[in-house]
Write a protein that holds these residues in place. Structure first.
Motif, PDB file in Angstrom:
ATOM      1  N   PHE A  46       0.868  -1.182   0.000  1.00  0.00           N
ATOM      2  CA  PHE A  46       0.000   0.000   0.000  1.00  0.00           C
ATOM      3  C   PHE A  46       0.906   1.234   0.000  1.00  0.00           C
ATOM      4  CE2 PHE A  46      -4.235  -1.386   2.204  1.00  0.00           C
ATOM      5  CZ  PHE A  46      -4.468  -2.256   1.156  1.00  0.00           C
ATOM      6  N   THR A  47       0.791   2.061  -1.025  1.00  0.00           N
ATOM      7  CA  THR A  47       1.568   3.300  -1.064  1.00  0.00           C
ATOM      8  C   THR A  47       0.770   4.377  -1.768  1.00  0.00           C
ATOM      9  OG1 THR A  47       3.612   4.352  -1.829  1.00  0.00           O
ATOM     10  CG2 THR A  47       2.742   2.560  -3.188  1.00  0.00           C
ATOM     11  N   SER A  75      -6.416   5.612   0.415  1.00  0.00           N
ATOM     12  CA  SER A  75      -6.177   4.553   1.395  1.00  0.00           C
ATOM     13  C   SER A  75      -7.415   3.681   1.562  1.00  0.00           C
ATOM     14  CB  SER A  75      -5.783   5.163   2.744  1.00  0.00           C
ATOM     15  OG  SER A  75      -4.570   5.866   2.644  1.00  0.00           O
ATOM     16  N   SER A 101      -7.806   1.505  -1.500  1.00  0.00           N
ATOM     17  CA  SER A 101      -6.860   0.389  -1.472  1.00  0.00           C
ATOM     18  C   SER A 101      -7.347  -0.702  -0.531  1.00  0.00           C
ATOM     19  CB  SER A 101      -5.479   0.877  -1.032  1.00  0.00           C
ATOM     20  OG  SER A 101      -4.927   1.770  -1.977  1.00  0.00           O
ATOM     21  N   SER A 135       2.629  -1.348   4.400  1.00  0.00           N
ATOM     22  CA  SER A 135       2.114   0.014   4.179  1.00  0.00           C
ATOM     23  C   SER A 135       3.252   0.985   4.401  1.00  0.00           C
ATOM     24  CB  SER A 135       0.960   0.326   5.129  1.00  0.00           C
ATOM     25  OG  SER A 135       1.416   0.395   6.480  1.00  0.00           O
ATOM     26  N   THR A 164       4.252   5.259   4.824  1.00  0.00           N
ATOM     27  CA  THR A 164       3.877   6.669   4.938  1.00  0.00           C
ATOM     28  C   THR A 164       5.043   7.521   4.490  1.00  0.00           C
ATOM     29  OG1 THR A 164       4.678   6.795   7.205  1.00  0.00           O
ATOM     30  CG2 THR A 164       2.368   6.255   6.898  1.00  0.00           C
ATOM     31  N   MET A 205      -2.420   5.559   5.585  1.00  0.00           N
ATOM     32  CA  MET A 205      -2.075   4.224   5.109  1.00  0.00           C
ATOM     33  C   MET A 205      -2.006   3.157   6.204  1.00  0.00           C
ATOM     34  SD  MET A 205      -1.901   3.602   1.919  1.00  0.00           S
ATOM     35  CE  MET A 205      -1.929   4.502   0.359  1.00  0.00           C
ATOM     36  N   ALA A 240      -4.222  -0.303   6.222  1.00  0.00           N
ATOM     37  CA  ALA A 240      -3.500  -1.571   6.169  1.00  0.00           C
ATOM     38  C   ALA A 240      -3.792  -2.439   7.384  1.00  0.00           C
ATOM     39  CB  ALA A 240      -2.004  -1.306   6.058  1.00  0.00           C
ATOM     40  N   HIS A 245       1.303  -7.577   8.947  1.00  0.00           N
ATOM     41  CA  HIS A 245       1.390  -6.218   8.413  1.00  0.00           C
ATOM     42  C   HIS A 245       2.683  -5.570   8.887  1.00  0.00           C
ATOM     43  CE1 HIS A 245       0.027  -1.773   9.067  1.00  0.00           C
ATOM     44  NE2 HIS A 245       0.690  -1.878   7.936  1.00  0.00           N
ATOM     45  N   ALA A 270       4.450  -1.949   8.914  1.00  0.00           N
ATOM     46  CA  ALA A 270       4.185  -0.523   8.722  1.00  0.00           C
ATOM     47  C   ALA A 270       5.515   0.210   8.603  1.00  0.00           C
ATOM     48  CB  ALA A 270       3.369   0.042   9.887  1.00  0.00           C
TER      49      ALA A 270
END
Length: 409
Positions: free
Chosen positions: A6-7, A94, A97, A114, A116, A121, A125, A136, A138
Protein backbone atom coordinates in the motif's frame (compact mmCIF):
# COMPACT_ATOMS: atom_id res chain seq x y z
CA UNK A 1 6.02 -15.09 -1.28
CA UNK A 2 3.09 -12.88 -2.28
CA UNK A 3 3.74 -9.30 -1.14
CA UNK A 4 1.06 -6.59 -1.18
CA UNK A 5 2.19 -2.96 -0.96
CA UNK A 6 0.00 0.00 0.00
CA UNK A 7 1.57 3.30 -1.06
CA UNK A 8 0.24 6.72 -1.98
CA UNK A 9 3.25 7.48 -4.18
CA UNK A 10 4.41 5.21 -6.98
CA UNK A 11 6.10 5.53 -10.37
CA UNK A 12 5.78 6.99 -12.97
CA UNK A 13 5.66 9.79 -10.41
CA UNK A 14 8.99 11.34 -9.43
CA UNK A 15 10.12 11.56 -5.83
CA UNK A 16 11.86 9.87 -2.93
CA UNK A 17 9.13 7.33 -2.00
CA UNK A 18 8.75 6.43 -5.66
CA UNK A 19 12.49 5.82 -6.09
CA UNK A 20 12.65 3.80 -2.89
CA UNK A 21 9.87 1.43 -3.83
CA UNK A 22 10.91 1.16 -7.46
CA UNK A 23 14.21 -0.27 -6.28
CA UNK A 24 12.74 -2.50 -3.58
CA UNK A 25 10.00 -3.90 -5.83
CA UNK A 26 12.55 -4.65 -8.54
CA UNK A 27 14.73 -6.52 -6.05
CA UNK A 28 11.76 -8.44 -4.60
CA UNK A 29 10.71 -9.61 -8.07
CA UNK A 30 14.28 -10.56 -9.01
CA UNK A 31 14.36 -12.75 -5.91
CA UNK A 32 11.34 -14.66 -7.20
CA UNK A 33 8.56 -13.05 -5.15
CA UNK A 34 5.17 -11.90 -6.44
CA UNK A 35 4.49 -8.23 -5.76
CA UNK A 36 1.13 -6.45 -6.00
CA UNK A 37 0.93 -2.69 -5.53
CA UNK A 38 -2.19 -0.67 -4.65
CA UNK A 39 -1.65 3.02 -5.42
CA UNK A 40 -3.79 5.94 -6.54
CA UNK A 41 -3.80 7.18 -10.11
CA UNK A 42 -0.41 8.82 -10.60
CA UNK A 43 -0.68 12.58 -10.05
CA UNK A 44 2.10 13.77 -7.70
CA UNK A 45 3.40 16.51 -7.50
CA UNK A 46 0.49 17.97 -9.47
CA UNK A 47 -3.02 18.52 -8.22
CA UNK A 48 -4.55 16.55 -11.09
CA UNK A 49 -3.42 13.47 -12.97
CA UNK A 50 -3.94 15.26 -16.30
CA UNK A 51 -0.97 17.49 -15.49
CA UNK A 52 1.37 14.47 -15.34
CA UNK A 53 2.47 13.80 -18.91
CA UNK A 54 2.18 10.01 -18.76
CA UNK A 55 -0.24 7.41 -20.05
CA UNK A 56 -3.14 7.07 -17.63
CA UNK A 57 -3.91 3.42 -16.75
CA UNK A 58 -7.42 2.17 -16.01
CA UNK A 59 -8.80 2.43 -12.48
CA UNK A 60 -9.82 -0.71 -10.55
CA UNK A 61 -7.98 -2.99 -12.98
CA UNK A 62 -4.75 -4.88 -12.40
CA UNK A 63 -2.05 -4.02 -14.94
CA UNK A 64 1.58 -5.05 -15.40
CA UNK A 65 4.22 -2.83 -13.82
CA UNK A 66 7.64 -2.12 -15.24
CA UNK A 67 9.50 -4.53 -12.96
CA UNK A 68 7.31 -7.64 -13.05
CA UNK A 69 4.88 -6.45 -10.38
CA UNK A 70 1.11 -6.08 -10.69
CA UNK A 71 -0.33 -2.61 -10.11
CA UNK A 72 -3.89 -1.65 -9.18
CA UNK A 73 -4.71 2.03 -9.58
CA UNK A 74 -7.39 3.31 -7.23
CA UNK A 75 -9.24 6.66 -7.30
CA UNK A 76 -7.74 9.87 -6.01
CA UNK A 77 -9.14 13.30 -5.17
CA UNK A 78 -7.75 16.27 -7.16
CA UNK A 79 -5.92 18.27 -4.52
CA UNK A 80 -6.41 21.92 -3.73
CA UNK A 81 -2.73 22.09 -2.82
CA UNK A 82 -3.61 22.70 0.83
CA UNK A 83 -2.85 20.38 3.72
CA UNK A 84 -6.54 19.42 4.18
CA UNK A 85 -6.74 18.69 0.46
CA UNK A 86 -3.73 16.39 0.65
CA UNK A 87 -5.14 14.54 3.65
CA UNK A 88 -8.49 14.06 1.89
CA UNK A 89 -6.70 12.72 -1.19
CA UNK A 90 -4.63 10.32 0.91
CA UNK A 91 -7.65 9.17 2.92
CA UNK A 92 -9.75 8.40 -0.16
CA UNK A 93 -6.94 6.47 -1.81
CA UNK A 94 -6.18 4.55 1.40
CA UNK A 95 -9.83 3.56 1.77
CA UNK A 96 -10.00 2.52 -1.88
CA UNK A 97 -6.86 0.39 -1.47
CA UNK A 98 -8.40 -1.27 1.57
CA UNK A 99 -11.64 -2.03 -0.30
CA UNK A 100 -9.65 -3.54 -3.16
CA UNK A 101 -7.46 -5.63 -0.88
CA UNK A 102 -10.27 -7.26 1.13
CA UNK A 103 -11.50 -8.82 -2.11
CA UNK A 104 -8.23 -10.75 -2.39
CA UNK A 105 -9.26 -13.63 -0.14
CA UNK A 106 -9.01 -16.18 -2.95
CA UNK A 107 -5.48 -15.09 -3.82
CA UNK A 108 -4.58 -13.91 -0.36
CA UNK A 109 -1.21 -12.15 0.01
CA UNK A 110 1.31 -13.59 2.44
CA UNK A 111 2.23 -10.20 3.88
CA UNK A 112 1.11 -6.57 3.62
CA UNK A 113 3.42 -3.53 3.69
CA UNK A 114 2.11 0.01 4.18
CA UNK A 115 4.30 3.07 3.83
CA UNK A 116 3.88 6.67 4.94
CA UNK A 117 3.41 9.24 3.64
CA UNK A 118 0.38 9.31 3.36
CA UNK A 119 -0.72 9.30 6.92
CA UNK A 120 -3.92 7.22 6.60
CA UNK A 121 -2.08 4.22 5.11
CA UNK A 122 -1.27 2.33 8.35
CA UNK A 123 -4.93 2.56 9.44
CA UNK A 124 -6.21 1.10 6.17
CA UNK A 125 -3.50 -1.57 6.17
CA UNK A 126 -4.26 -2.57 9.75
CA UNK A 127 -7.91 -3.23 8.84
CA UNK A 128 -6.96 -5.21 5.75
CA UNK A 129 -4.36 -7.31 7.58
CA UNK A 130 -6.95 -8.18 10.21
CA UNK A 131 -9.59 -9.07 7.61
CA UNK A 132 -7.21 -11.23 5.57
CA UNK A 133 -5.38 -12.59 8.63
CA UNK A 134 -1.97 -11.74 7.29
CA UNK A 135 0.99 -9.96 8.93
CA UNK A 136 1.39 -6.22 8.41
CA UNK A 137 4.65 -4.27 8.25
CA UNK A 138 4.18 -0.52 8.72
CA UNK A 139 6.96 1.59 7.23
CA UNK A 140 7.27 5.08 8.71
CA UNK A 141 9.50 7.08 6.39
CA UNK A 142 9.41 10.34 8.36
CA UNK A 143 9.21 11.05 12.07
CA UNK A 144 5.45 10.60 12.39
CA UNK A 145 3.55 11.21 14.61
CA UNK A 146 6.13 13.58 16.14
CA UNK A 147 5.78 15.87 13.13
CA UNK A 148 2.09 16.44 13.88
CA UNK A 149 2.97 18.75 16.75
CA UNK A 150 6.31 19.98 15.42
CA UNK A 151 4.74 21.14 12.16
CA UNK A 152 1.54 22.50 13.80
CA UNK A 153 -0.42 20.25 11.47
CA UNK A 154 -3.86 20.90 13.01
CA UNK A 155 -3.42 24.65 13.21
CA UNK A 156 -2.17 24.79 9.61
CA UNK A 157 -4.93 22.51 8.33
CA UNK A 158 -7.71 24.49 10.02
CA UNK A 159 -6.20 27.91 9.47
CA UNK A 160 -6.34 28.82 13.14
CA UNK A 161 -10.12 28.37 13.33
CA UNK A 162 -9.81 26.00 16.30
CA UNK A 163 -9.03 27.38 19.79
CA UNK A 164 -5.30 27.20 20.51
CA UNK A 165 -5.73 24.87 23.48
CA UNK A 166 -7.84 22.40 21.52
CA UNK A 167 -5.41 22.45 18.60
CA UNK A 168 -2.47 21.84 20.90
CA UNK A 169 -4.26 18.91 22.58
CA UNK A 170 -5.00 17.33 19.20
CA UNK A 171 -1.43 17.80 17.97
CA UNK A 172 0.44 16.73 21.08
CA UNK A 173 -1.88 14.10 22.58
CA UNK A 174 -4.96 12.90 20.71
CA UNK A 175 -3.66 12.43 17.15
CA UNK A 176 -0.29 10.94 18.18
CA UNK A 177 -2.14 8.45 20.41
CA UNK A 178 -4.35 7.38 17.51
CA UNK A 179 -1.38 7.07 15.15
CA UNK A 180 0.60 5.11 17.74
CA UNK A 181 -2.32 2.70 18.15
CA UNK A 182 -2.23 1.98 14.41
CA UNK A 183 1.52 1.34 14.56
CA UNK A 184 1.14 -0.93 17.59
CA UNK A 185 -1.34 -3.08 15.67
CA UNK A 186 1.35 -3.90 13.09
CA UNK A 187 3.52 -6.99 13.37
CA UNK A 188 6.70 -5.02 12.68
CA UNK A 189 7.80 -1.48 11.92
CA UNK A 190 10.37 -0.13 9.49
CA UNK A 191 12.11 3.21 10.04
CA UNK A 192 14.68 4.87 7.81
CA UNK A 193 16.92 6.29 10.55
CA UNK A 194 18.55 4.83 13.64
CA UNK A 195 17.53 7.78 15.82
CA UNK A 196 13.82 7.53 15.02
CA UNK A 197 13.94 3.75 15.39
CA UNK A 198 15.35 4.25 18.89
CA UNK A 199 12.50 6.66 19.69
CA UNK A 200 9.90 4.14 18.49
CA UNK A 201 11.48 1.33 20.51
CA UNK A 202 10.95 3.42 23.63
CA UNK A 203 7.18 3.63 23.00
CA UNK A 204 6.10 0.02 23.48
CA UNK A 205 6.03 -0.68 19.76
CA UNK A 206 6.43 -3.87 17.71
CA UNK A 207 9.99 -4.73 16.65
CA UNK A 208 11.59 -1.93 14.62
CA UNK A 209 14.00 -2.54 11.74
CA UNK A 210 16.02 0.23 10.09
CA UNK A 211 16.05 0.10 6.29
CA UNK A 212 17.71 3.31 5.14
CA UNK A 213 16.98 5.32 2.04
CA UNK A 214 19.40 4.17 -0.62
CA UNK A 215 21.06 5.28 -3.83
CA UNK A 216 23.09 3.37 -6.41
CA UNK A 217 26.68 4.63 -6.24
CA UNK A 218 27.54 3.02 -9.60
CA UNK A 219 25.03 5.15 -11.50
CA UNK A 220 27.05 8.37 -11.56
CA UNK A 221 30.48 9.09 -13.09
CA UNK A 222 33.27 10.92 -11.23
CA UNK A 223 32.89 14.67 -10.97
CA UNK A 224 34.95 17.21 -12.91
CA UNK A 225 38.09 18.78 -11.49
CA UNK A 226 38.20 21.51 -8.86
CA UNK A 227 36.73 24.98 -9.31
CA UNK A 228 39.01 27.74 -10.47
CA UNK A 229 40.07 30.35 -7.91
CA UNK A 230 37.84 33.41 -8.03
CA UNK A 231 34.83 31.73 -9.62
CA UNK A 232 31.36 32.01 -8.13
CA UNK A 233 29.83 29.21 -6.07
CA UNK A 234 26.93 27.30 -7.65
CA UNK A 235 24.40 25.67 -5.28
CA UNK A 236 21.66 23.36 -6.54
CA UNK A 237 18.51 22.31 -4.70
CA UNK A 238 16.35 19.58 -6.24
CA UNK A 239 13.14 18.46 -4.58
CA UNK A 240 10.09 19.57 -2.66
CA UNK A 241 9.67 23.28 -2.03
CA UNK A 242 7.65 23.52 1.17
CA UNK A 243 7.71 24.67 4.76
CA UNK A 244 9.56 21.59 5.96
CA UNK A 245 12.62 22.57 3.92
CA UNK A 246 12.75 26.20 5.12
CA UNK A 247 14.32 27.31 1.85
CA UNK A 248 13.40 30.89 2.70
CA UNK A 249 16.33 31.02 5.11
CA UNK A 250 18.68 29.76 2.40
CA UNK A 251 17.33 32.28 -0.12
CA UNK A 252 17.93 35.16 2.29
CA UNK A 253 21.45 33.92 3.09
CA UNK A 254 22.36 33.58 -0.60
CA UNK A 255 21.07 37.09 -1.24
CA UNK A 256 23.38 38.37 1.49
CA UNK A 257 26.55 36.68 0.16
CA UNK A 258 27.86 37.95 -3.17
CA UNK A 259 29.36 35.48 -5.61
CA UNK A 260 26.91 32.72 -4.68
CA UNK A 261 24.26 31.46 -7.11
CA UNK A 262 21.36 29.17 -6.23
CA UNK A 263 19.12 27.11 -8.48
CA UNK A 264 15.92 25.60 -7.09
CA UNK A 265 14.50 22.77 -9.22
CA UNK A 266 11.27 21.23 -8.00
CA UNK A 267 7.69 21.83 -6.97
CA UNK A 268 5.71 22.39 -3.82
CA UNK A 269 3.39 24.61 -1.83
CA UNK A 270 5.93 27.43 -1.42
CA UNK A 271 7.45 27.43 -4.92
CA UNK A 272 5.71 30.60 -6.17
CA UNK A 273 5.95 32.39 -2.83
CA UNK A 274 9.67 31.67 -2.60
CA UNK A 275 10.28 32.70 -6.21
CA UNK A 276 8.52 36.02 -5.59
CA UNK A 277 10.60 36.63 -2.46
CA UNK A 278 13.87 35.84 -4.25
CA UNK A 279 13.02 38.23 -7.07
CA UNK A 280 12.89 41.10 -4.58
CA UNK A 281 16.27 40.23 -3.04
CA UNK A 282 18.69 39.22 -5.81
CA UNK A 283 19.07 38.09 -9.41
CA UNK A 284 21.40 35.24 -8.37
CA UNK A 285 18.59 32.79 -7.57
CA UNK A 286 16.82 30.88 -10.35
CA UNK A 287 13.74 28.66 -10.23
CA UNK A 288 13.02 25.73 -12.53
CA UNK A 289 10.12 23.25 -12.64
CA UNK A 290 10.61 19.65 -11.61
CA UNK A 291 12.40 17.71 -14.34
CA UNK A 292 14.28 14.51 -15.10
CA UNK A 293 16.74 13.08 -17.59
CA UNK A 294 19.12 15.28 -19.55
CA UNK A 295 17.52 18.49 -18.29
CA UNK A 296 18.16 17.51 -14.67
CA UNK A 297 21.69 16.35 -15.43
CA UNK A 298 22.50 19.75 -16.94
CA UNK A 299 21.66 21.33 -13.58
CA UNK A 300 23.97 18.92 -11.76
CA UNK A 301 26.76 19.63 -14.25
CA UNK A 302 26.38 23.33 -13.40
CA UNK A 303 26.41 22.73 -9.63
CA UNK A 304 29.42 22.74 -7.29
CA UNK A 305 27.40 21.62 -4.28
CA UNK A 306 23.96 20.14 -3.60
CA UNK A 307 21.73 21.69 -0.95
CA UNK A 308 19.94 19.54 1.63
CA UNK A 309 17.81 21.65 3.96
CA UNK A 310 15.32 21.02 6.76
CA UNK A 311 13.52 23.44 9.05
CA UNK A 312 14.59 23.91 12.67
CA UNK A 313 12.14 21.34 14.04
CA UNK A 314 13.01 18.83 16.81
CA UNK A 315 11.66 15.75 15.00
CA UNK A 316 13.76 16.56 11.93
CA UNK A 317 16.84 15.73 13.99
CA UNK A 318 15.68 12.11 13.64
CA UNK A 319 15.13 12.47 9.88
CA UNK A 320 17.58 11.81 7.04
CA UNK A 321 16.26 13.30 3.78
CA UNK A 322 16.48 10.86 0.89
CA UNK A 323 18.08 13.59 -1.22
CA UNK A 324 21.12 13.44 1.08
CA UNK A 325 22.07 9.94 -0.08
CA UNK A 326 21.22 10.91 -3.67
CA UNK A 327 23.62 13.86 -3.63
CA UNK A 328 26.32 11.74 -1.98
CA UNK A 329 25.89 9.03 -4.62
CA UNK A 330 26.39 11.62 -7.34
CA UNK A 331 29.80 12.38 -5.81
CA UNK A 332 28.67 15.96 -5.22
CA UNK A 333 29.61 18.02 -2.18
CA UNK A 334 26.67 18.45 0.22
CA UNK A 335 25.72 21.77 1.76
CA UNK A 336 23.61 20.52 4.63
CA UNK A 337 21.34 22.86 6.58
CA UNK A 338 20.45 20.02 8.90
CA UNK A 339 20.92 18.76 12.44
CA UNK A 340 20.91 15.44 14.27
CA UNK A 341 21.45 12.21 12.35
CA UNK A 342 21.61 13.85 8.92
CA UNK A 343 24.36 16.22 10.06
CA UNK A 344 26.22 13.33 11.66
CA UNK A 345 26.17 11.37 8.39
CA UNK A 346 27.60 14.32 6.43
CA UNK A 347 30.42 14.77 8.94
CA UNK A 348 31.16 11.06 9.40
CA UNK A 349 31.28 10.39 5.66
CA UNK A 350 33.21 13.59 4.85
CA UNK A 351 30.44 14.28 2.37
CA UNK A 352 30.20 18.04 2.76
CA UNK A 353 29.62 20.95 5.10
CA UNK A 354 26.94 21.57 7.73
CA UNK A 355 25.10 24.61 9.06
CA UNK A 356 22.58 24.29 11.87
CA UNK A 357 18.99 25.09 10.81
CA UNK A 358 17.78 28.47 11.98
CA UNK A 359 21.28 29.94 12.39
CA UNK A 360 21.39 32.58 9.65
CA UNK A 361 24.81 33.88 10.63
CA UNK A 362 26.40 30.44 10.54
CA UNK A 363 24.89 29.77 7.12
CA UNK A 364 26.22 33.05 5.69
CA UNK A 365 29.69 32.26 7.05
CA UNK A 366 29.54 28.77 5.53
CA UNK A 367 28.53 30.08 2.11
CA UNK A 368 31.32 32.65 2.24
CA UNK A 369 33.89 29.98 3.13
CA UNK A 370 32.72 27.67 0.35
CA UNK A 371 32.80 30.53 -2.15
CA UNK A 372 36.32 31.60 -1.20
CA UNK A 373 37.94 28.13 -1.20
CA UNK A 374 37.54 26.16 -4.47
CA UNK A 375 38.90 23.03 -2.79
CA UNK A 376 36.13 23.14 -0.16
CA UNK A 377 33.60 21.54 -2.52
CA UNK A 378 35.82 18.64 -3.56
CA UNK A 379 34.85 15.21 -2.19
CA UNK A 380 36.77 11.94 -2.29
CA UNK A 381 35.54 8.34 -2.11
CA UNK A 382 34.63 8.36 1.58
CA UNK A 383 30.93 9.26 1.00
CA UNK A 384 30.68 6.36 -1.48
CA UNK A 385 32.23 4.02 1.06
CA UNK A 386 29.65 5.11 3.63
CA UNK A 387 26.83 4.50 1.15
CA UNK A 388 28.11 1.02 0.26
CA UNK A 389 28.33 0.13 3.94
CA UNK A 390 25.03 1.65 5.09
CA UNK A 391 22.73 2.45 2.15
CA UNK A 392 23.19 -0.17 -0.54
CA UNK A 393 19.97 -0.95 -2.50
CA UNK A 394 20.69 -4.67 -2.48
CA UNK A 395 21.43 -4.69 1.23
CA UNK A 396 18.20 -2.78 1.92
CA UNK A 397 16.17 -5.30 -0.09
CA UNK A 398 17.87 -8.19 1.71
CA UNK A 399 16.99 -6.67 5.10
CA UNK A 400 13.39 -6.21 4.01
CA UNK A 401 13.08 -9.76 2.71
CA UNK A 402 14.57 -11.13 5.92
CA UNK A 403 11.99 -9.14 7.90
CA UNK A 404 9.16 -10.39 5.67
CA UNK A 405 10.28 -13.96 6.34
CA UNK A 406 10.34 -13.36 10.09
CA UNK A 407 6.82 -11.92 10.34
CA UNK A 408 5.41 -14.92 8.42
CA UNK A 409 6.73 -17.47 10.92
Amino acid sequence: MRILLFTHYYEPEIGAPQRRWRGLVREFVEHGHEVAVCAPVAHYPHRRADALAVERPPVWRWTDGRHGESVLRVPYVPSSGTLPGQLIDQSVSSLASALAAVTMRRIRPDVLISTTPGLPMPFAASAVASALRIPHIAEVRDAWPDLIADSSLVRRALGGRLPAGAAQWLESSALPAVFHSALRSADALVATTESFAAALRGRDMPPVTVVRNTSDVSAWPPRAARRRVGTDLHILYVGTVGRSQDLESVVRAVADVTGVHLRIVGAGAQWEELRDLASTLTDRIEFFPQTTGAALESHWTWAHTGLVSLADVPSFERTVPSKLVSVMARRVHVTGVVAGEAASIIRTSSGGSVSHPGDAGQLRRLLTALRDDPDSTLVDDRPLTWLRDHASPRAAAAMYLNLLGEVRR
